[in-house]
Design an enzyme around this catalytic site. Structure first.
Site, PDB file in Angstrom:
ATOM      1  N   THR A  11      40.618  52.410  39.432  1.00 16.98           N
ATOM      2  CA  THR A  11      39.829  51.357  40.147  1.00 16.98           C
ATOM      3  C   THR A  11      40.292  50.527  41.293  1.00 16.98           C
ATOM      4  OG1 THR A  11      38.976  51.015  37.827  1.00 16.98           O
ATOM      5  CG2 THR A  11      38.579  49.218  39.446  1.00 16.98           C
ATOM      6  N   SER A 138      46.361  38.820  39.267  1.00 21.73           N
ATOM      7  CA  SER A 138      45.099  39.662  38.890  1.00 21.73           C
ATOM      8  C   SER A 138      43.717  39.138  39.412  1.00 21.73           C
ATOM      9  CB  SER A 138      44.785  39.167  37.244  1.00 21.73           C
ATOM     10  OG  SER A 138      44.394  37.823  37.036  1.00 21.73           O
ATOM     11  N   CYS A 139      42.655  39.819  39.069  1.00 25.05           N
ATOM     12  CA  CYS A 139      41.338  39.197  39.751  1.00 25.05           C
ATOM     13  C   CYS A 139      40.888  37.737  39.399  1.00 25.05           C
ATOM     14  CB  CYS A 139      40.344  40.311  39.377  1.00 25.05           C
ATOM     15  SG  CYS A 139      40.343  40.523  37.469  1.00 25.05           S
ATOM     16  N   ASN A 140      41.197  37.408  38.297  1.00 24.61           N
ATOM     17  CA  ASN A 140      41.033  36.180  37.873  1.00 24.61           C
ATOM     18  C   ASN A 140      41.568  35.017  38.608  1.00 24.61           C
ATOM     19  OD1 ASN A 140      38.377  36.059  36.074  1.00 24.61           O
ATOM     20  ND2 ASN A 140      39.750  37.369  34.858  1.00 24.61           N
ATOM     21  N   ARG A 167      34.484  39.753  31.776  1.00 29.63           N
ATOM     22  CA  ARG A 167      33.483  41.152  31.448  1.00 29.63           C
ATOM     23  C   ARG A 167      34.559  41.816  30.482  1.00 29.63           C
ATOM     24  NH1 ARG A 167      37.900  43.213  32.326  1.00 29.63           N
ATOM     25  NH2 ARG A 167      38.631  44.317  34.126  1.00 29.63           N
ATOM     26  N   HIS A 193      45.791  32.661  32.178  1.00 24.67           N
ATOM     27  CA  HIS A 193      45.202  32.608  33.527  1.00 24.67           C
ATOM     28  C   HIS A 193      45.871  31.335  34.217  1.00 24.67           C
ATOM     29  CE1 HIS A 193      42.301  35.063  31.314  1.00 24.67           C
ATOM     30  NE2 HIS A 193      42.295  35.902  32.363  1.00 24.67           N
ATOM     31  N   GLY A 194      46.017  30.182  33.576  1.00 25.54           N
ATOM     32  CA  GLY A 194      46.495  28.870  33.909  1.00 25.54           C
ATOM     33  C   GLY A 194      47.912  28.923  34.334  1.00 25.54           C
ATOM     34  N   HIS A 219      33.293  38.823  36.502  1.00 26.06           N
ATOM     35  CA  HIS A 219      33.438  37.477  35.533  1.00 26.06           C
ATOM     36  C   HIS A 219      32.918  36.745  36.364  1.00 26.06           C
ATOM     37  CE1 HIS A 219      37.085  39.723  34.127  1.00 26.06           C
ATOM     38  NE2 HIS A 219      37.827  40.029  35.420  1.00 26.06           N
TER      39      HIS A 219
HETATM   40  P1  NAD Z   1      42.838  52.236  36.003  1.00 26.16           P
HETATM   41  O1  NAD Z   1      43.184  52.639  34.715  1.00 26.16           O
HETATM   42  O2  NAD Z   1      41.474  52.218  36.613  1.00 26.16           O
HETATM   43  O3  NAD Z   1      43.721  52.999  37.067  1.00 26.16           O
HETATM   44  C1  NAD Z   1      44.984  53.422  36.770  1.00 26.16           C
HETATM   45  C2  NAD Z   1      45.257  54.773  37.384  1.00 26.16           C
HETATM   46  O4  NAD Z   1      46.868  55.060  37.286  1.00 26.16           O
HETATM   47  C3  NAD Z   1      44.682  55.712  36.646  1.00 26.16           C
HETATM   48  O5  NAD Z   1      44.295  56.872  37.454  1.00 26.16           O
HETATM   49  C4  NAD Z   1      45.866  56.344  35.882  1.00 26.16           C
HETATM   50  O6  NAD Z   1      45.472  57.950  35.394  1.00 26.16           O
HETATM   51  C5  NAD Z   1      47.032  56.224  36.781  1.00 26.16           C
HETATM   52  N1  NAD Z   1      48.188  56.256  36.020  1.00 26.16           N
HETATM   53  C6  NAD Z   1      48.665  56.094  34.879  1.00 26.16           C
HETATM   54  N2  NAD Z   1      49.964  56.433  34.526  1.00 26.16           N
HETATM   55  C7  NAD Z   1      50.364  56.613  35.894  1.00 26.16           C
HETATM   56  C8  NAD Z   1      51.829  56.989  36.291  1.00 26.16           C
HETATM   57  N3  NAD Z   1      52.864  57.069  35.475  1.00 26.16           N
HETATM   58  N4  NAD Z   1      51.879  57.327  37.673  1.00 26.16           N
HETATM   59  C9  NAD Z   1      50.722  57.309  38.490  1.00 26.16           C
HETATM   60  N5  NAD Z   1      49.364  56.941  37.983  1.00 26.16           N
HETATM   61  C10 NAD Z   1      49.236  57.004  36.751  1.00 26.16           C
HETATM   62  O7  NAD Z   1      43.341  50.631  36.190  1.00 26.16           O
HETATM   63  P2  NAD Z   1      43.183  49.587  37.102  1.00 26.16           P
HETATM   64  O8  NAD Z   1      42.046  48.760  36.618  1.00 26.16           O
HETATM   65  O9  NAD Z   1      43.102  50.063  38.386  1.00 26.16           O
HETATM   66  O10 NAD Z   1      44.529  48.749  37.092  1.00 26.16           O
HETATM   67  C11 NAD Z   1      45.556  48.785  37.791  1.00 26.16           C
HETATM   68  C12 NAD Z   1      46.283  47.533  37.739  1.00 26.16           C
HETATM   69  O11 NAD Z   1      45.439  46.737  38.444  1.00 26.16           O
HETATM   70  C13 NAD Z   1      46.787  46.825  36.583  1.00 26.16           C
HETATM   71  O12 NAD Z   1      47.537  46.164  36.863  1.00 26.16           O
HETATM   72  C14 NAD Z   1      45.555  45.804  36.313  1.00 26.16           C
HETATM   73  O13 NAD Z   1      45.908  44.746  35.522  1.00 26.16           O
HETATM   74  C15 NAD Z   1      45.436  45.501  37.791  1.00 26.16           C
HETATM   75  N6  NAD Z   1      43.942  44.962  38.242  1.00 26.16           N
HETATM   76  C16 NAD Z   1      42.872  45.598  37.304  1.00 26.16           C
HETATM   77  C17 NAD Z   1      41.705  44.855  37.755  1.00 26.16           C
HETATM   78  C18 NAD Z   1      40.382  45.499  37.201  1.00 26.16           C
HETATM   79  O14 NAD Z   1      39.349  44.849  36.887  1.00 26.16           O
HETATM   80  N7  NAD Z   1      40.335  46.758  36.985  1.00 26.16           N
HETATM   81  C19 NAD Z   1      41.533  43.824  38.485  1.00 26.16           C
HETATM   82  C20 NAD Z   1      42.520  43.018  39.090  1.00 26.16           C
HETATM   83  C21 NAD Z   1      43.711  43.714  38.943  1.00 26.16           C
END
Ligand code: NAD
Length: 351
Positions: A11, A138-140, A167, A193-194, A219
């Site tokens: 993502t 993080s996003c929040n 969400r 979050h705080g 969210h």
């Molecule tokens: P995701 O699961 O969508 O994507 C992670 C990707 O990394 C996947 O494609 C997975 O296959 C891959 N992966 C797993 N292990 C791996 C490894 N050892 N080496 C390389 N790739 C690997 O996750 P995401 O939602 O993109 O979240 C990633 C980070 O971003 C997290 O720290 C999350 O908290 C943060 N984040 C996510 C969001 C959200 O809402 N999705 C928002 C803000 C921050």
């Protein structure tokens, strides 16, 4: 040109890769994947070089997807890695980056202790100057920092209290929930979050309460901030409207929730329907004595994307805060307005 490797192409990673590619001062070396799935196929279609851990190479071979090299080679070939792997995996990857003296940006689910600084462009850009390891919160937390920083600067923040209606999962996360429930999450108060806001804004007094609902779009934050002064609501609206990463949803335009916001983003031609800005309902901004109230929507999949770009510039001294945010916003098209939203991109083709 700053050479950026993106490890973890889900993502966040796929969006960061496209955002890096859109900048004039940085380039994508390649993206790190672990599975040869449709996402890997799309990465190749977008002409990103693919890298995978050595022990996974055979799977890509069997699937007929060409690898440019191993993850270790990606780390070696990059000036910096943006690690966008799931929470906790970034910490496992840390030794690989350290071994090759490759600086890295981690994402919100990693611990603050892992890095030199946690980061939000509007709030503490300078803290990442010369940092080797940075965490984009993080996003929040990003959404809260963007809102609280201008309020603190203009009026002083005595105390913030925010309820986060989160969400249940992203649209692709079919295994997450709840499906038919409303959860206090966590039940204990405050939610994380705080304290996370305090990793960026240590002097802000903030309590947060978390909930989870059966939704995937965005969210919603229900915000109450006790200010040190008592501004008119109109003054607050004008002040917040000056922030490029806050979109003030005008009154009476029919944007009644996250669904309409996402529709607006799609209509505006935003890639993947992304909303990089906090979406604050203008008419929700109210001030009672010195208590400010508002609702804001946060698109969890994309609001951290511009912040990753600014963190890269901050770490390598490529620009100061204002210049970096301006460059990022211009390259991506941050700064949603209803005008821009109502002007479809394909109009130029006469369709
Ligand atoms: P995701 O699961 O969508 O994507 C992670 C990707 O990394 C996947 O494609 C997975 O296959 C891959 N992966 C797993 N292990 C791996 C490894 N050892 N080496 C390389 N790739 C690997 O996750 P995401 O939602 O993109 O979240 C990633 C980070 O971003 C997290 O720290 C999350 O908290 C943060 N984040 C996510 C969001 C959200 O809402 N999705 C928002 C803000 C921050």
């Amino acid at each position: 040109m700053l050479r950026v490797g993106i490890n973890g192409y889900g993502t966040i990673g796929k969006r960061v890769a496209d955002a890096v590619r859109a900048q004039p001062d940085m380039t994508v070396v390649g993206v790190g994947k672990t599975s040869p799935d449709y996402v890997a196929e799309r990465a190749r279609a977008l002409e990103y070089d693919l890298y995978a851990p050595a022990e996974r190479a055979e799977r890509f071979d069997t699937a007929g997807i060409n690898l440019a090299g191993t993850t270790e080679e990606l780390v070696r070939a990059s000036d910096v890695i943006v690690d966008a792997t799931p929470g906790g995996i970034g910490a496992e990857n840390y030794p690989l980056y350290a071994e090759h003296d490759t600086p890295a940006i981690f994402q919100g689910a990693e611990e603050d202790e892992l890095v030199d600084t946690s980061f939000n462009a509007r709030s503490n850009f300078e803290a990442a100057t010369d940092a080797e390891y940075t965490r984009v919160v993080s996003c929040n937390t990003t959404g809260l920092c963007r809102l609280l920083t201008p309020l603190e600067e203009a009026y002083g923040v005595e105390k913030a209290r925010v309820t986060l209606i989160r969400r249940g999962g992203d649209p692709v996360q079919s295994s997450r929930g709840p499906i038919d429930d409303i959860l206090p999450d966590p039940v204990s108060i405050p939610s994380h979050h705080g304290p996370d806001v305090k990793t960026v804004l240590p002097d802000i007094d903030i309590d947060t309460l978390g909930t989870k609902v059966p939704a995937t779009h965005m969210h919603l934050h229900s915000v109450n901030v006790t200010l040190a002064s008592s501004p008119e609501p109109e003054a607050v609206r004008s002040r917040l409207a000056e922030e490029s990463r806050l979109f003030l949803i005008p009154e009476g335009v029919g944007v009644d929730g996250a669904g309409a916001l996402k529709e607006l983003a799609h209509d505006a031609g935003r890639p993947r329907g992304d909303l990089w800005e906090n979406c604050v309902w203008e008419e929700s901004i109210a001030v009672e004595d010195s208590d400010l109230y508002c609702f804001q929507g946060i698109h969890q999949e994309s609001d951290v994307v511009p912040e990753n770009i600014d963190a890269l510039r901050a770490m390598f001294g490529l620009a100061d805060r204002e210049e970096s945010m301006r460059m990022t916003d211009e390259a991506l098209g941050v700064g949603l307005t209803l005008d821009s939203a109502s002007r479809p991109r394909y109009a130029a083709d006469g369709q």
